[in-house]
Structure formats: structure tokens, C-alpha cells
Design a protein around this motif. Structure first.
Motif, PDB file in Angstrom:
ATOM      1  N   HIS A 153      28.721  -9.685   7.892  1.00 37.94           N
ATOM      2  CA  HIS A 153      29.137  -8.520   7.105  1.00 37.94           C
ATOM      3  C   HIS A 153      30.617  -8.235   7.330  1.00 37.94           C
ATOM      4  CE1 HIS A 153      29.314  -6.356  10.878  1.00 37.94           C
ATOM      5  NE2 HIS A 153      28.170  -6.938  11.177  1.00 37.94           N
ATOM      6  N   THR A 192      25.329  -6.325  22.130  1.00 33.46           N
ATOM      7  CA  THR A 192      24.979  -7.385  23.088  1.00 33.46           C
ATOM      8  C   THR A 192      26.100  -7.578  24.113  1.00 33.46           C
ATOM      9  OG1 THR A 192      25.891  -9.077  21.635  1.00 33.46           O
ATOM     10  CG2 THR A 192      23.534  -8.658  21.442  1.00 33.46           C
ATOM     11  N   ILE A 229      17.376 -19.175  23.013  1.00 35.63           N
ATOM     12  CA  ILE A 229      18.046 -17.879  23.267  1.00 35.63           C
ATOM     13  C   ILE A 229      17.278 -17.074  24.321  1.00 35.63           C
ATOM     14  CG2 ILE A 229      19.470 -17.544  21.196  1.00 35.63           C
ATOM     15  CD1 ILE A 229      17.348 -15.861  19.996  1.00 35.63           C
ATOM     16  N   SER A 239      29.587 -17.199  12.573  1.00 33.51           N
ATOM     17  CA  SER A 239      30.234 -15.939  12.960  1.00 33.51           C
ATOM     18  C   SER A 239      29.682 -15.369  14.267  1.00 33.51           C
ATOM     19  CB  SER A 239      30.036 -14.919  11.830  1.00 33.51           C
ATOM     20  OG  SER A 239      28.694 -14.950  11.383  1.00 33.51           O
ATOM     21  N   CYS A 240      28.667 -16.012  14.855  1.00 40.76           N
ATOM     22  CA  CYS A 240      28.075 -15.476  16.093  1.00 40.76           C
ATOM     23  C   CYS A 240      28.626 -16.208  17.329  1.00 40.76           C
ATOM     24  CB  CYS A 240      26.557 -15.616  16.052  1.00 40.76           C
ATOM     25  SG  CYS A 240      25.791 -15.049  17.590  1.00 40.76           S
ATOM     26  N   SER A 270      33.720  -6.734  11.027  1.00 39.16           N
ATOM     27  CA  SER A 270      33.266  -7.200  12.354  1.00 39.16           C
ATOM     28  C   SER A 270      34.401  -7.087  13.375  1.00 39.16           C
ATOM     29  CB  SER A 270      32.861  -8.672  12.319  1.00 39.16           C
ATOM     30  OG  SER A 270      32.181  -8.971  11.174  1.00 39.16           O
ATOM     31  N   LEU A 271      34.008  -7.235  14.634  1.00 42.12           N
ATOM     32  CA  LEU A 271      34.998  -7.059  15.707  1.00 42.12           C
ATOM     33  C   LEU A 271      35.735  -8.344  16.042  1.00 42.12           C
ATOM     34  CD1 LEU A 271      32.935  -4.771  18.103  1.00 42.12           C
ATOM     35  CD2 LEU A 271      34.644  -4.119  16.389  1.00 42.12           C
ATOM     36  N   THR A 272      35.173  -9.489  15.686  1.00 38.68           N
ATOM     37  CA  THR A 272      35.787 -10.752  16.134  1.00 38.68           C
ATOM     38  C   THR A 272      36.180 -11.671  14.974  1.00 38.68           C
ATOM     39  OG1 THR A 272      33.652 -11.877  16.307  1.00 38.68           O
ATOM     40  CG2 THR A 272      34.416 -10.707  18.272  1.00 38.68           C
TER      41      THR A 272
END
Ligand code: HEM
Length: 266
Positions: free
Chosen positions: A121, A197, A77, A48-49, A124-126
Motif C-alpha cells: 500500500h 512487527t 515464518i 516490499s516485505c 509505507s515506512l521503508t
């Protein structure tokens, strides 16, 4: 936190790095030259990231998205996005603990991160909620397009107020639609931290966010917007995340169209 505060102070008293020196020489993305983008293939693991998927799509993490060591994740990262070493240790460590694995010796597949209500969770936005979208490894175009269209900054770029507004709307929609909706205060802050982010590392720039969120691709020539020598500390990052989270009113007032107006009239 003491370490992170020390890094934040160091950043305050030192000059920023020149744009071309943020990603260290010899690392993927130095001078804005990113390894070839190859979209995920059948059998590859994604999560999901968008940021971690993009690293796998460019081969900065294994393209399969499998067998990634937590320690390597910390190092990459740091180099790719210029997060502070404190964040780069804390978040992968948190992920390892959440998966009951050892940060120093164990590995994970990207999709392992999608355990519901650990980091992933609802609202989410995407991504749609996992009850509607069990495979969280792919972005949902209409959600991303709506997010990108919501920018009110210069050139339509995203501002903290935009993220607050769209997050409030997403949470309300999710609550209405998903009978199993859950979002603890902790996950609200996690959600705002993740989405922040887009403002910090990506500078809110829709031009860069479009390929980043829709294709999970790092645009050619892109370089992290945070140029501090010690990277983006949790102290700095949290101040943006708190601003976004405390700016969310729609969820409280239960009506996106009138929320701002209601707030004004109180
Ligand atoms: C250290 C490792 C990281 C882990 C374990 C991690 C994990 C996650 C997870 C599980 C989500 C999904 C949360 C949700 O349900 O919305 C997420 C979302 C996200 N992450 Fe990461 N992440 C990491 C690093 C990063 C970095 C370095 C960036 C930015 C450069 C980033 C940017 C994002 C964004 C933009 C979202 C989407 C938020 C949304 O859809 O509302 N993440 N991350």
C-alpha cells in the motif's frame, strides 16, 4: 480467532522459552546461527516485505525468491520469527487468496506479493509509493534512516509513539506528493500491523533494525524477541498494531510539527 485466543491464553499461563530455545534446534537460526547472507543477485525476486526478503537472502526461503510454496512459507515464518501458528496460517492463506491461488498446492514469487492495494500500500515506512518506485523489492535508504533516527526509547530504540508519529508523517508526505495516493482504513491497519512487527518481533531495537531494514539481513546472533511458547498471536500483535494506528494524529491534523501541540490544546 478462537484458535488464536486459545494460543494467547496458553502463552499467558506458561513460562516463556529460554532465549536460546525459541528457534527450534535443527532449524536455520537455532542458537542465533543464521545461514550465510547473500544479497539478491540479478534476476532474484524480492518484495516490499523486509522480513521475507531477509529469509530469501539467508536461503531460508529459496534465494531466487521464486517458486515458494505457501505451505512452506507458513512453516518457515513460524520457525524463524516465532509468530503463532494462527498468524502463520492466516497471512500466507490471505496472500494465496489475494493472488487467486491455492494455499495447499500452489507457489508464488516474492514480487507477486507487491500487487498494489492488496497487502502492499501507499505511505509505507521503508518504500516509496509504487507509483514512484515500481520495483518494491528494495528498501529506500533515506526513508529507513529517517525511521531509525526517530526512536525516542532507551538507546534511541523505537516505541509505539515513534511509529505512530513517523507513520503519520509518511502518510502526509505521500498524500502531498502522490496524486494517486490511496489508503483505505483496512490498509491503514495493515500498515500499522506490518510496522508493529518492528516493535514485537524485533523489540524496537535500532541496532537490529538497521541491518534488517537496510540490508534485509538477520544480524549474527539475533533471536526473536517474542519468547512465548506459542509465538506471537494475532491477539497480542493486534493490540500493538491498534495502539500504533490510534496514536497517529499527524494525518488528522495535517501538520507534523504542530500535530501533538494541537492535540494537547483541544
Ligand atoms: C506471512 C507472510 C508475510 C507476508 C505475505 C508479508 C507481506 C508484506 C507486504 C506485502 C508488505 C508491504 C506493505 C507495505 O506496502 O508497506 C510487508 C511489509 C512489512 N512486513 Fe511483511 N509479510 C509477511 C510476514 C512478515 C513477518 C513475519 C514480519 C516480521 C518479522 C514482517 C515485517 C514487515 C515489515 C517490518 C514491513 C514494512 C512495513 C513498512 O514499510 O511500513 N512481515 N509485508
Amino acid at each position: 480467532m478462537v484458535w488464536d485466543s486459545g494460543l494467547a491464553i496458553y502463552n499467558l499461563v506458561t513460562w516463556n522459552l529460554p532465549a536460546n530455545a525459541v528457534v527450534p534446534q535443527g532449524c536455520a537460526g537455532a542458537l542465533g546461527v543464521w545461514p550465510e547472507y547473500v544479497p539478491p543477485q540479478e534476476g532474484d525476486s524480492r518484495c516490499s516485505c523486509p522480513a521475507l526478503n531477509a529469509m530469501a537472502n539467508h536461503g531460508i526461503l529459496p534465494h531466487s525468491g521464486r517458486g515458494i510454496s505457501f505451505k512452506d512459507l507458513s512453516a518457515t515464518i513460524r520457525q524463524t520469527y516465532n509468530f503463532a501458528p494462527s498468524f502463520c496460517l492466516f497471512v500466507p492463506n490471505y496472500a494465496a487468496n489475494m493472488l487467486c491461488r491455492n494455499y495447499w498446492t500452489d507457489t508464488f514469487d516474492l514480487s507477486d506479493l507487491d500487487v498494489h492495494n492488496c497487502i502492499e500500500h501507499d505511505g509505507s515506512l521503508t518504500r516509496e509509493d509504487s507509483v514512484d518506485q515500481p520495483d518494491q523489492g528494495k528498501p529506500v535508504r533515506h526513508l529507513v534512516e529517517e525511521l531509525l533516527a526517530s526512536g525516542t526509547g532507551p538507546n534511541g530504540d523505537l516505541t509505539p509513539a515513534d511509529l505512530s508519529r513517523i507513520s503519520g508523517k509518511r502518510r502526509m508526505e505521500s498524500k502531498r506528493r502522490n496524486g494517486q495516493f490511496s489508503l483505505t482504513t483496512f490498509h491503514k491497519f495493515f500498515g500499522s500491523s506490518n510496522s508493529s512487527t518492528m516493535l514485537t518481533i524485533l523489540g524496537g531495537r535500532v541496532k537490529d533494525l538497521r541491518p534488517f531494514l537496510l540490508e534485509e539481513r538477520i544480524p549474527d546472533g539475533w533471536q526473536p524477541r517474542i519468547r512465548h511458547r506459542m509465538g506471537l498471536t494475532m491477539a497480542e500483535f493486534n493490540s500493538t498494531a491498534l495502539r500504533v494506528e490510534f496514536g497517529i494524529t499527524e494525518e488528522v491534523y495535517g501538520d507534523t510539527s504542530n500535530a501533538a501541540q494541537k492535540k494537547k490544546t483541544l
